[in-house]
Enzyme design. Structure first.
Site, PDB file in Angstrom:
ATOM      1  N   TYR A 145      37.349  30.702  32.544  1.00  0.00           N
ATOM      2  CA  TYR A 145      35.978  30.881  32.058  1.00  0.00           C
ATOM      3  C   TYR A 145      35.808  32.332  31.643  1.00  0.00           C
ATOM      4  O   TYR A 145      35.932  33.242  32.465  1.00  0.00           O
ATOM      5  CB  TYR A 145      34.980  30.515  33.154  1.00  0.00           C
ATOM      6  N   ASP A 240      41.010  39.118  31.349  1.00  0.00           N
ATOM      7  CA  ASP A 240      39.625  38.992  31.804  1.00  0.00           C
ATOM      8  C   ASP A 240      39.618  39.252  33.300  1.00  0.00           C
ATOM      9  O   ASP A 240      39.904  38.377  34.110  1.00  0.00           O
ATOM     10  CB  ASP A 240      39.096  37.595  31.482  1.00  0.00           C
ATOM     11  N   LYS A 268      31.113  42.266  37.366  1.00  0.00           N
ATOM     12  CA  LYS A 268      30.920  41.983  38.786  1.00  0.00           C
ATOM     13  C   LYS A 268      30.982  43.242  39.654  1.00  0.00           C
ATOM     14  O   LYS A 268      30.010  43.979  39.750  1.00  0.00           O
ATOM     15  CB  LYS A 268      31.896  40.902  39.241  1.00  0.00           C
TER      16      LYS A 268
END
Length: 430
Positions: A145, A240, A268
């Protein structure tokens, strides 16, 4: 007592939310049956709900809170910064310091652009890679994702998997056609794909650890093959690291696995609990980004000084304390306890762990790709999740998310969690 009896105030709030918000939430993965609870505050390893419950938190806002909730140093720095104003629309010292710290800590990053989300980071990195190589197609992997933009919302993980709609309506076929998808950890399928479309491929993007399908580590040769292909063809390899950045090591998955990406996407942990994203790499590539180059990327809140302050302090604490062995040890203890609990009761399942992130999969003996995750017993996971919640332990409600440890988790937390494992697994077999 049932869930509705335990969380009555949350039910009333959720009914209000359903009237004004799609599905009653701001992000699909926060929704679970019969309805999500509402949190009033959080501190350390604990969530405090509006219904008066105190929960040990292993979701940690889906990964950012490696220091735990409301770490005193982060709170103090953010409060001091907010007193000076929230945002100016000008360059600021906090964004400069954070950019310098990222360049210092993250391998192969000479310049970095701060953005607002992981989605913006991957979207911009893909745009840059296409511009640099002059080729439009990208290769991604099933279950990875990379945010909620059209180019990568194809056989994605996280909430897209849980909803059963990884190919979202509204994505033009012409966009999806430029996204080639291979199974994670399948070197043969990757080689076949790139041989077929080689002249059209501009970039390969991957989560080094498949963290949006729970926790699926890469096989030993998998990332090496991706690096070798990009080296041999002058395509760009994009890591990623929105989840793995500063989680596996201070230098992220690049440091942990010893493989450099051409571009890296962060988020994050980088924001210390506040919204942020970033993408970076060598000057050769990043000099193409506007205003230095012609690859356009912009944002009103890029480099927000409050988010940058929280992120900088978080990275400084991690750099000072180097808690990675401790975090890994905590996660190993819980993962081992869970594995032992499964074995003792004859429950089929497997626990995957990479350092301080892990996940359990029921009804399957091995999980090494997205298809395996889809084959797991998700009904058993949902029952396990509910049992843990009843015993004061909060994990993400989706089997497609990871559990995370923080430096705030205590010996008492671990002991209580181990006890909750025992009770929950007993209920599964009872």
């Amino acid at each position: 007592m049932g869930y509705e009896d335990e969380f009555p105030e949350s039910l009333e709030l959720f009914k209000r939310a359903e009237r004004v918000m799609p599905g009653g939430v701001s992000s699909p993965v926060r929704r679970f049956d019969p309805y999500p609870f509402y949190v009033e505050r959080a501190e350390g390893s604990r969530l405090y709900t509006v219904d008066g419950h105190v929960l040990i938190d292993y979701c940690l806002a889906f990964g950012p809170l490696i220091l735990g909730h409301a770490h005193p140093e982060v709170v103090e720095a953010v409060v001091e910064r907010v007193r000076e104003g929230f945002h100016y629309g000008t360059p600021t010292l906090p964004e400069l310091k954070l950019a310098e710290k990222v360049v210092e800590l993250v391998p192969n990053v000479e310049k970095v652009r701060l953005v607002n989300t992981g989605t913006e980071a991957t979207m911009s990195a893909i745009r840059l890679a296409r511009a640099y190589t002059g080729r439009e197609k990208i290769v991604k992997f099933e279950g990875c994702y990379h945010g909620a933009h059209d180019a990568v919302l194809v056989r994605a993980g996280s909430g897209a998997s849980e909803l059963g709609a990884p190919d979202s309506p509204g994505i033009p076929e012409s966009v999806a056609e430029n996204t080639l998808v291979c199974p994670f950890n399948d070197v043969e399928a990757f080689v076949e794909t790139v041989e077929r479309f080689d002249e059209e491929i501009g970039a390969v993007i991957v989560e080094p650890v498949l963290g949006n399908a729970g926790c699926v580590p890469p096989d030993e040769e998998f990332l090496k093959v991706l690096r070798e292909y990009c080296d041999g063809t002058e395509r760009l390899l994009i890591f990623d690291e929105v989840i793995t950045g500063f989680r596996l090591e201070l230098g992220g998955a690049q440091e942990y696995y010893g493989i450099d990406a051409d571009l890296v996407c962060l988020g994050k942990i980088l924001g210390g609990g506040l919204p942020i994203g970033a993408f970076g790499g060598p000057e050769e590539y990043m000099s193409r980004v506007a205003p230095e180059g012609k690859v356009y990327q912009a944002g009103t809140f890029n480099g927000n000084p409050v988010s940058a302050t929280a992120g900088l302090v978080t990275l400084e604490v991690l750099e000072r304390e180097r808690p990675y062995d401790e975090l890994s040890s905590k996660a190993e203890r819980l993962a081992s306890a869970l594995e032992d609990g499964l074995e003792d009761r004859g429950i089929e399942g497997v626990v995957n762990r990479v350092e301080s992130m892990f996940q359990v999969y029921f009804g399957i003996e091995e999980v090494r790709d997205y298809a395996d995750v889809n084959s797991a017993d998700h009904d058993a996971f949902k029952r396990f999740h509910r049992e843990l919640l009843e015993h004061g332990v909060w994990i993400a409600a989706s089997n497609y998310e990871a559990w995370f440890l923080s430096i705030a988790h205590t010996e008492t937390d671990l002991e209580r969690t181990e006890e909750a494992f025992e009770e929950a697994l007993d209920r599964l077999t009872g």
